[in-house]
Design an enzyme around this catalytic site. Structure first.
Site, short mmCIF file in Angstrom:
data_model
loop_
_atom_site.label_atom_id
_atom_site.label_comp_id
_atom_site.label_asym_id
_atom_site.label_seq_id
_atom_site.Cartn_x
_atom_site.Cartn_y
_atom_site.Cartn_z
N LEU A 59 0.87 -1.18 0.00
CA LEU A 59 0.00 0.00 0.00
C LEU A 59 0.90 1.23 0.00
O LEU A 59 1.97 1.21 0.61
CB LEU A 59 -0.91 0.03 1.24
CG LEU A 59 -2.02 -1.01 1.36
CD1 LEU A 59 -2.76 -0.83 2.69
CD2 LEU A 59 -3.00 -0.92 0.20
N ASP A 60 0.46 2.31 -0.66
CA ASP A 60 1.23 3.54 -0.64
C ASP A 60 1.40 4.05 0.78
O ASP A 60 0.58 3.76 1.67
CB ASP A 60 0.50 4.63 -1.45
CG ASP A 60 0.46 4.34 -2.93
OD1 ASP A 60 1.18 3.44 -3.38
OD2 ASP A 60 -0.32 5.02 -3.63
N ARG A 61 2.41 4.86 1.00
CA ARG A 61 2.68 5.43 2.32
C ARG A 61 1.45 6.12 2.90
O ARG A 61 1.13 5.97 4.08
CB ARG A 61 3.82 6.44 2.21
CG ARG A 61 4.19 7.13 3.53
CD ARG A 61 5.13 8.28 3.31
NE ARG A 61 4.48 9.34 2.54
CZ ARG A 61 5.11 10.42 2.08
NH1 ARG A 61 6.40 10.56 2.27
NH2 ARG A 61 4.45 11.33 1.39
N THR A 63 -1.75 5.73 2.10
CA THR A 63 -2.98 4.95 2.07
C THR A 63 -3.10 4.14 3.35
O THR A 63 -2.13 3.55 3.82
CB THR A 63 -2.99 3.99 0.86
OG1 THR A 63 -2.82 4.75 -0.34
CG2 THR A 63 -4.29 3.21 0.78
#
Length: 233
Positions: A59-61, A63
């Site tokens: 997951l993105d930082r 998110t």
């Protein structure tokens, strides 16, 4: 994160898999410059096993929400195959400050990684036949709106980097708090990114029903969600 903090974020646990509620703002692993990251805390998630669990996806930082970890080699291998084959159901929630063109639809727009002159990178929408183009498909529907916000449910059928963020920006309704994929000249956002991995549906055991795990929305999204009709509790 200490043991108590990371263990309090466990949403699901069995012999092969853990699902944790990832906080927004913390990268899942160390970047080139090092720094705090979620993997540092995985040692506290061994629960008697010889090695800590490992990331089954990313997951993105910025998110938040459901993040699956594989326990031991068998669990990580099974999850990796399920993600690769697109058999894991993924549901995201996003808040936008502009309406999508339709109440529901499919975004089918290939993506490509572009390296910038400054040495950074971003994902861009390209034609399907362009070199290095990656097919990317996202289904969306509006769950509610109000107060100048739109609450979207998204189901990505592919797992490209920044896929939902780029697709919604391409659709003309970038995510609230989006720091990177905005029209040129846009003001820098003051809000945190309003993107949340709401649920995973994992067919981990062939003779059992798929495992469904949900993560509660993070605190920074509650106000906008409530304006759109979301009821807490």
């Amino acid at each position: 994160m200490n043991a108590q903090e990371i263990q309090a974020r466990i949403l699901y646990r069995d012999a092969l898999m853990l699902v944790i509620d990832k906080p927004a703002g913390l990268p899942v692993h160390a970047g080139p410059g090092g720094g705090p990251n979620l993997e540092r805390s995985f040692e506290h998630l061994r629960f008697g096993l010889p090695k800590p669990p490992a990331l089954a996806h990313r997951l993105d930082r910025d998110t938040s929400g459901c993040l699956a970890l594989g326990r031991q080699h068998k669990g990580l291998s099974k999850l990796g195959k399920l993600f690769q084959e697109g058999r894991i159901g993924k549901t995201y929630w996003a808040i936008t400050s502009a309406a999508p063109p339709e109440a529901s639809g499919t975004i089918s727009a290939a993506l490509k990684k572009l390296t910038t002159r400054a040495g950074g990178w971003r994902m861009i929408v390209v034609g399907d036949d362009e070199k290095d183009a990656q097919k990317a498909v996202t289904y969306y529907k509006v769950l509610g709106s109000g107060g100048g916000y739109w609450w979207l449910e998204l189901n990505p059928k592919t797992g490209r980097t920044h896929q939902i963020r780029v697709h919604l920006a391409h659709l003309g309704c970038p995510i609230l708090g989006e720091p990177q994929y905005l029209p040129e000249g846009s003001a820098k956002p003051t809000a945190k990114l309003h993107l949340h991995s709401r649920a995973l549906v994992v067919p981990l055991y062939p003779k059992k029903d798929p495992i469904r795990v949900e993560a509660p929305p993070p605190a920074h999204m509650i106000r906008a969600l409530q304006a759109c009709g979301f009821v807490t509790g």
